[in-house]
Design a protein around this motif. Structure first.
Motif, PDB file in Angstrom:
ATOM      1  N   TYR A 229      -4.560  -0.196  15.525  1.00 24.00           N
ATOM      2  CA  TYR A 229      -3.478  -0.289  14.542  1.00 24.00           C
ATOM      3  C   TYR A 229      -3.829  -1.169  13.350  1.00 24.00           C
ATOM      4  O   TYR A 229      -2.998  -1.895  12.818  1.00 24.00           O
ATOM      5  CB  TYR A 229      -2.198  -0.774  15.237  1.00 24.00           C
ATOM      6  CG  TYR A 229      -1.795   0.183  16.335  1.00 24.00           C
ATOM      7  CD1 TYR A 229      -1.257   1.423  16.033  1.00 24.00           C
ATOM      8  CD2 TYR A 229      -2.029  -0.130  17.671  1.00 24.00           C
ATOM      9  CE1 TYR A 229      -0.929   2.328  17.030  1.00 24.00           C
ATOM     10  CE2 TYR A 229      -1.702   0.761  18.679  1.00 24.00           C
ATOM     11  CZ  TYR A 229      -1.148   1.991  18.353  1.00 24.00           C
ATOM     12  OH  TYR A 229      -0.834   2.883  19.349  1.00 24.00           O
ATOM     13  N   SER A 232      -1.795  -1.040  10.058  1.00 22.97           N
ATOM     14  CA  SER A 232      -0.406  -1.479  10.055  1.00 22.97           C
ATOM     15  C   SER A 232      -0.171  -2.590   9.043  1.00 22.97           C
ATOM     16  O   SER A 232      -1.099  -3.264   8.594  1.00 22.97           O
ATOM     17  CB  SER A 232      -0.005  -1.976  11.445  1.00 22.97           C
ATOM     18  OG  SER A 232      -0.540  -3.265  11.684  1.00 22.97           O
ATOM     19  N   GLN A 330       1.861   4.896   8.896  1.00 23.55           N
ATOM     20  CA  GLN A 330       1.552   4.151   7.688  1.00 23.55           C
ATOM     21  C   GLN A 330       0.981   5.071   6.607  1.00 23.55           C
ATOM     22  O   GLN A 330       0.294   6.049   6.906  1.00 23.55           O
ATOM     23  CB  GLN A 330       0.538   3.034   7.980  1.00 23.55           C
ATOM     24  CG  GLN A 330       1.043   1.969   8.920  1.00 23.55           C
ATOM     25  CD  GLN A 330       0.986   2.398  10.360  1.00 23.55           C
ATOM     26  OE1 GLN A 330       0.169   3.211  10.766  1.00 23.55           O
ATOM     27  NE2 GLN A 330       1.899   1.861  11.161  1.00 23.55           N
TER      28      GLN A 330
END
Length: 358
Positions: A229, A232, A330
């Motif tokens: 991630y 992010s 995202q």
């Protein structure tokens, strides 16, 4: 926030019912009266911060603005948008503004976040405990000078260190006010949705199986999620400790497996070991579901297994009579966007994440 519900009997009867229902379900610091009972002195004496109505005469909006009282109107969007700080209109077909459409009927959707909207700013208890400092988000979703005035007071009172704001990209007024008040852009959030229809059976590649995750899978799932991630907003915002950001997502996947955050976590397996996961939160009674975390171990990426996992999840959701699924990702995560598009998801909304550090 101290809230006053003001009823205008000459207004549209449908919106009056919406207002009545909102008041009956209001839990925090609420009172009510009729339009002919209020005055500037009454509002000042009773320290009113938010006034909720089914519509007011135009002159009252100017008076309330001068008193820095936030106005929330349950009524016609086109009629009140230029005067009220926030308009909630379940009849409007405007898809580019917040709080419009049938999902925002307070009478028909008991799960609507009306209380959070009228609170303007909401402390995030779990996030505050995890990060180790007070965190809040702007639950009003809109920003005006009036809203900003009330929010600044709440920030000082609660000593928030971080305030997060998710802004509609079509709302130029809120963007301008956020940036003027030192909110810093951190991410683009893309929302996708898909109808759950017939025909989602999918043949998995040989040696790959699918099932609901078990508690014994948590250590492996935490290891898979550790580095997935980095697109992010938490990684992008350098005020966050990188190791703690990794733990944030590891704790999320653990709680998803245990049904303590998301409701369930589905996995693909090879030789009994998880190689990918998709956590799901059910939204009843609307018969919809949301994807929380989705990921594949690095060595399994690029082999079509992401799409396979999604189709297996769709089949499970259809068994539960789920009619629609949504997911957010995202703006920097092109791979996830392509995956959801290939699986038939359509873009629902584009929003901007802002952070304000104090």
């Amino acid at each position: 926030m101290k809230k006053l519900f003001v009823f205008q009997t000459s207004g549209n009867g449908d919106y009056m019912q919406e207002l009545l229902h909102a008041f009956k379900n209001c839990k925090n610091n609420c009172s009510k009266t009729h339009l002919d009972k209020i005055s500037a002195d009454y509002l000042i004496k009773n320290s009113i911060e938010v006034l909720i109505s089914n519509g007011l005469p135009k002159e009252w909006y100017f008076i309330l603005k001068g008193l820095n009282i936030v106005t929330i109107t349950i009524g016609e969007l086109d009629k009140y948008y230029d005067f009220a700080d926030i308009v909630i209109d379940y009849k409007s077909k405007d898809n580019y503004r917040y709080f419009t459409g049938p999902d925002y009927s307070i009478c028909n959707n008991p799960g609507i976040e009306f209380e959070e909207i009228t609170d303007l700013i909401t402390k995030m208890d779990w996030d505050s405990d995890f990060w180790g400092f007070p965190v809040a988000y702007l639950s009003s979703r809109y920003l005006t000078e009036n809203i900003m005035h009330r929010i600044e007071k709440a920030i000082k009172k609660e000593s928030f260190r971080l305030v997060e704001y998710l802004c509609n990209c079509h709302d130029n007024r809120s963007v301008e006010i956020a940036e003027k008040n030192e909110f810093h852009f951190t991410d683009i959030r893309l929302s996708f949705e898909k109808k759950i229809e017939e025909g989602f059976e999918y043949n998995l590649p040989g040696g790959i199986t699918f099932s609901e995750a078990k508690e014994k899978d948590i250590p492996m799932l935490k290891e898979i999620s550790k580095d997935l991630y980095q697109d992010s907003r938490y990684f992008f915002d350098e005020n966050f400790n990188r190791n703690k950001v990794q733990r944030f997502y590891q704790l999320w996947i653990k709680r998803a497996v245990l049904g303590k955050y998301d409701d369930v976590c589905f996995c693909l397996y090879e030789k009994g070991l998880p190689l990918g996961f998709c956590s799901i939160k059910y939204n009843f009674p609307s018969k919809t579901a949301s994807i929380g975390l989705f990921g594949l171990a690095r060595k399994y990426q690029g082999r079509g297994l992401g799409k396979a996992l999604l189709f297996m999840v769709f089949a499970e959701l259809r068994k539960k009579k789920i009619i629609r699924i949504d997911v957010v990702t995202q703006g920097r995560n092109y791979a996830a966007q392509r995956l959801y598009q290939k699986a038939g998801f359509l873009t629902k909304a584009t929003e901007l994440w802002y952070h304000k550090w104090l």
